[in-house]
Design an enzyme around this catalytic site. Structure first.
Site, PDB file in Angstrom:
ATOM      1  N   GLY A 172       0.788  -1.323  -0.122  1.00 47.31           N
ATOM      2  CA  GLY A 172       0.139   0.020   0.001  1.00 47.31           C
ATOM      3  C   GLY A 172       0.855   1.362   0.153  1.00 47.31           C
ATOM      4  O   GLY A 172       0.084   2.391  -0.245  1.00 47.31           O
TER       5      GLY A 172
ATOM      6  N   HIS B 114      -8.926  28.091   4.816  1.00 45.87           N
ATOM      7  CA  HIS B 114     -10.134  28.271   5.777  1.00 45.87           C
ATOM      8  C   HIS B 114      -9.858  29.310   6.645  1.00 45.87           C
ATOM      9  O   HIS B 114     -10.897  30.194   6.891  1.00 45.87           O
ATOM     10  CB  HIS B 114     -10.513  26.877   6.540  1.00 45.87           C
ATOM     11  CG  HIS B 114     -11.490  27.117   7.583  1.00 45.87           C
ATOM     12  ND1 HIS B 114     -12.733  27.237   7.239  1.00 45.87           N
ATOM     13  CD2 HIS B 114     -11.400  27.041   8.849  1.00 45.87           C
ATOM     14  CE1 HIS B 114     -13.604  27.442   8.077  1.00 45.87           C
ATOM     15  NE2 HIS B 114     -12.988  27.385   9.298  1.00 45.87           N
TER      16      HIS B 114
ATOM     17  N   LYS C  15     -28.736  31.308  13.518  1.00 48.23           N
ATOM     18  CA  LYS C  15     -29.216  30.380  14.060  1.00 48.23           C
ATOM     19  C   LYS C  15     -29.942  30.663  15.314  1.00 48.23           C
ATOM     20  O   LYS C  15     -29.358  31.479  16.061  1.00 48.23           O
ATOM     21  CB  LYS C  15     -28.083  29.165  14.498  1.00 48.23           C
ATOM     22  CG  LYS C  15     -28.007  28.069  13.539  1.00 48.23           C
ATOM     23  CD  LYS C  15     -27.123  27.257  14.525  1.00 48.23           C
ATOM     24  CE  LYS C  15     -26.402  26.333  13.445  1.00 48.23           C
ATOM     25  NZ  LYS C  15     -25.048  25.427  13.898  1.00 48.23           N
TER      26      LYS C  15
END
Ligand code: R5P
Length: 300
Positions: free
Chosen positions: A53, A137, A199
């Site tokens: 892998g 971000h 919210k």
């Protein structure tokens, strides 16, 4: 010997002497577009894995300068990017990191936790002269790189795509006030109304999400965010906006991470379409960051 091989190869446009583009497997499309925008070629790379892998790769002939393109979309992409940077050690390397996983983990909330964005930033600073990110971000994360950085935004490209939808008086919404500045950049393209969702906790179990100032009734709404990960934020918001009378709700983001069935979840919530860029290569990557990245690289 490695037992599985895929190839990335593209040669377009007049050759830019002395510079080439190279990419990880998962950023081949964006890298090819970038090479075209930079009027250069992309290096042929054989990617494969060993039977256990482990990743293997072998890069073709490099030039004096190499633009290495690799979104860290998952742990395999992270390892492949590390190997690619090492393989390019004999050229001057500039890294394009369109999407950086782990960027959201930028603080230690509990003792014993890593600052994951710092850990990732530190390894990618080695062997690199500068780094270009796309709508990272939180720009604070850039301080963790030890080389010069530039963060670009594809808000205008998202806005231009929204224009092609030819919607009547759309409302651009960010899911919270933190993403409002991004929504405003998108909205400025068409001078559309922009607001953010707020919210309100109605009870212990009930939460209402609605635009803070404007009304969604009878309008096409586009919820824009930097990342769509599970799609949970936007799916919940879409359901509430329809209840409030919105005609159509679309989702747009820079990085379509779309983990764990997110696309299906969004469509099931009534989202008309999902729009994202090619920083993460998806079937719904409808706009490219390539030209904006090329411009940033050409104007350091
Ligand atoms: C969070 O701060 C980001 O800007 C996105 O709002 C978030 O990653 C979206 O996550 P999800 O799609 O899982 O709701």
């Amino acid at each position: 010997m490695p037992n599985r091989t895929t190839r990335a190869l593209c040669r377009t446009g007049p050759r830019n002497d002395s510079m080439k583009v190279i990419s990880t497997e998962k950023s081949q499309v964006l890298a090819t577009r970038l090479a075209r925008a930079l009027k250069t070629t992309i290096v042929d790379v054989n990617y494969s894995r060993f039977p256990d892998g482990e990743h293997y790769l072998r890069a073709g002939a490099l030039d004096e300068e190499t633009i290495i393109v690799g979104s860290v979309v998952d742990n395999d992409a992270l390892v492949q990017l590390l190997l690619l940077i090492d393989a390019c050690e004999n050229s001057k390397n500039r890294l394009v990191l369109p999407y950086m996983a782990y960027a959201r983990q930028d603080k230690r909330f509990h003792p014993g936790e890593p600052i994951s964005s710092r850990a990732v930033a530190q390894v990618f600073s080695r062997g690199i002269s500068d780094i270009t990110t796309v709508n990272i971000h939180d720009k604070d994360v850039l301080r963790f790189f030890s080389v010069p950085t530039k963060n670009i935004s594809v808000a205008r490209e998202i806005g231009s795509y929204i224009k092609t939808l030819d919607l009547d008086n759309p409302l651009i919404l960010s899911p919270d006030d933190g993403a409002l500045a991004f929504a405003e950049q998108v909205g400025s393209v068409g001078r559309w109304d922009v607001d953010h969702l707020e919210k309100t906790r109605l009870s212990g179990v009930e939460v209402r999400m609605a635009p803070k100032q404007l009304c969604a009734k009878g309008r096409s709404v586009i919820i824009v965010d930097d990342i769509i990960s599970t799609g949970g934020t936007i799916a919940t918001a879409a359901g509430m906006l329809y209840t409030q009378g919105a005609d159509n709700v679309y989702a747009a983001c820079v990085h379509g991470v779309l983990t764990g069935g997110a696309y299906a979840r969004l469509m099931a919530s009534g989202i008309r379409d999902v729009i994202c860029s090619d920083t993460v290569e998806r079937a719904c990557s409808k706009l490219s960051a390539a030209d904006r990245i090329a411009h940033a690289l050409n104007n350091p």
